[in-house]
Design an enzyme around this catalytic site. Structure first.
Site, short mmCIF file in Angstrom:
data_model
loop_
_atom_site.label_atom_id
_atom_site.label_comp_id
_atom_site.label_asym_id
_atom_site.label_seq_id
_atom_site.Cartn_x
_atom_site.Cartn_y
_atom_site.Cartn_z
N HIS A 42 -7.69 7.11 8.38
CA HIS A 42 -8.15 5.94 7.62
C HIS A 42 -9.68 5.87 7.64
O HIS A 42 -10.31 6.18 8.66
CB HIS A 42 -7.56 4.66 8.22
CG HIS A 42 -7.98 3.41 7.50
ND1 HIS A 42 -7.51 3.07 6.27
CD2 HIS A 42 -8.84 2.42 7.87
CE1 HIS A 42 -8.05 1.92 5.89
NE2 HIS A 42 -8.86 1.51 6.84
N CYS A 79 -8.34 4.32 0.80
CA CYS A 79 -9.33 3.75 1.72
C CYS A 79 -10.69 4.44 1.63
O CYS A 79 -11.73 3.78 1.77
CB CYS A 79 -8.82 3.77 3.16
SG CYS A 79 -8.37 5.41 3.77
N HIS A 104 5.78 8.91 -0.47
CA HIS A 104 5.72 8.14 0.77
C HIS A 104 4.27 7.92 1.19
O HIS A 104 3.47 8.86 1.14
CB HIS A 104 6.49 8.85 1.88
CG HIS A 104 7.95 8.99 1.61
ND1 HIS A 104 8.82 9.71 2.40
CD2 HIS A 104 8.73 8.43 0.63
CE1 HIS A 104 10.03 9.63 1.90
NE2 HIS A 104 10.01 8.87 0.84
N ASP A 156 -4.26 1.76 2.05
CA ASP A 156 -3.32 1.99 0.96
C ASP A 156 -3.50 3.36 0.31
O ASP A 156 -3.16 3.55 -0.86
CB ASP A 156 -3.47 0.89 -0.10
CG ASP A 156 -4.89 0.83 -0.67
OD1 ASP A 156 -5.73 1.65 -0.26
OD2 ASP A 156 -5.15 -0.04 -1.52
#
Length: 311
Positions: free
Chosen positions: A231, A128, A305, A125
């Site tokens: 991530h 991380c 975004h 999200d």
């Protein structure tokens, strides 16, 4: 917490664990040490009345004792693998080895204990990095916002180190940006949190299969976080150990680092990494394409975004 533990053929022993926040894996380690057995041959435990059976697997290993209904003073019966009547397997019977997942790796410590390392996934999200560090340090990702605030405070305190040239924008603008929950963290935030938390941070790049170590020369303790290119996740043992001390047990730490690399290698082979500096990345919301983390961060900041993928 104290328990009376019985293993058929080995008698009864009193086993203790400190605190009320222990997990099943930590209790099993104490049982294995007390009875002189390998923890991996423990198949299940029974306790309570009527007796409740808990099978031992990767999921139950990390459950809190209180969550499975186990309280201090209980009598626990232990069943071992390969022993239909609760007895230890004979010399001709090998204990059943658990099948490791792609995001797991194992090694045997100098004391004979088998350790399993694994990836601990945190939410994807845009927080991380903060989630991964919060999990490693506190086992609580709800503290991620507090880590953002620690970063902002350090930048405010030290405008000489964290100047516009380093941050890529004016310090106050950067502070306002990093405090937003959708803003990505990176090397600047890792270096700051390593310092304020007093622990080295080893970032394991899954694509490059190498570590970037922050402040390893300053601190004996370290945590490991995995970086896929877009991530971050945490590395832990199945007993939820996430902080390792190179001064007190260097051989153990070397095995942890080697096994973490094996996890990264397996994940890369399964397509769970890519080079964000070279790969084309697409915004799944507006379909624009970018190259590198910086372009993605700028786009996320200007549009809000947050859903990206490999083009």
């Amino acid at each position: 917490m104290r328990f009376k533990v019985n293993i058929s053929g080995k008698g009864d022993k009193v086993v203790s664990v400190d605190g009320n926040d222990k997990i099943v894996g930590e209790l099993l380690q104490e049982i294995a040490e007390k009875f002189g057995i390998d923890m991996d041959i423990i198949q299940s435990i029974r306790f309570g009345y009527p007796p409740q059976k808990v099978d031992i697997n990767d999921d139950t290993l990390v459950q809190l004792l209180e969550d499975i209904g186990l309280s201090s003073g209980e009598k626990i019966g232990v069943t071992l693998r390969g022993s239909g009547n609760n007895t230890v397997s004979n010399a001709n019977t090998s204990p059943v080895e658990p099948i490791l997942k792609d995001n797991q790796s194992s090694f045997i410590g100098n004391d004979g204990t088998k350790w399993i390392l694994q990836q601990h996934e945190v939410p994807d999200d845009n927080s991380c990095l903060f989630h991964a560090i919060a999990y490693c340090m506190y086992k609580d990702i709800s503290l991620s916002g507090g880590l953002r605030e620690r970063v902002a405070k350090e930048i405010t305190k030290d405008g000489i180190t964290y100047n516009e040239a380093i941050l890529g924008q004016k310090p106050q603008e950067y502070i306002n940006w990093i405090l937003l929950k959708d803003s990505w963290g990176g090397g600047i935030e890792i270096a700051i949190l390593s310092k304020v938390l007093g622990v080295a941070v080893y970032v394991l790049d899954i694509d490059a299969l190498k570590y970037e170590k922050f402040n390893e020369d300053k601190y004996d303790e370290f945590i490991i976080i995995l970086f896929s290119g877009v991530h971050y996740d945490a590395i832990e043992t199945t007993t939820r150990k996430t902080v390792f001390n190179v001064r007190t047990d260097e051989p153990f730490c070397q095995m942890v680092l080697a096994c973490s690399l094996e996890i990264a290698r397996n994940m890369k082979q399964n397509g769970k990494a890519f080079n964000s500096q070279k790969a084309n990345i697409i915004c799944n919301i507006c379909q624009k394409k970018f190259v590198g983390e910086r372009e993605i961060a700028k786009h996320a900041e200007s549009t809000g975004h947050t859903d990206f993928g490999q083009a």
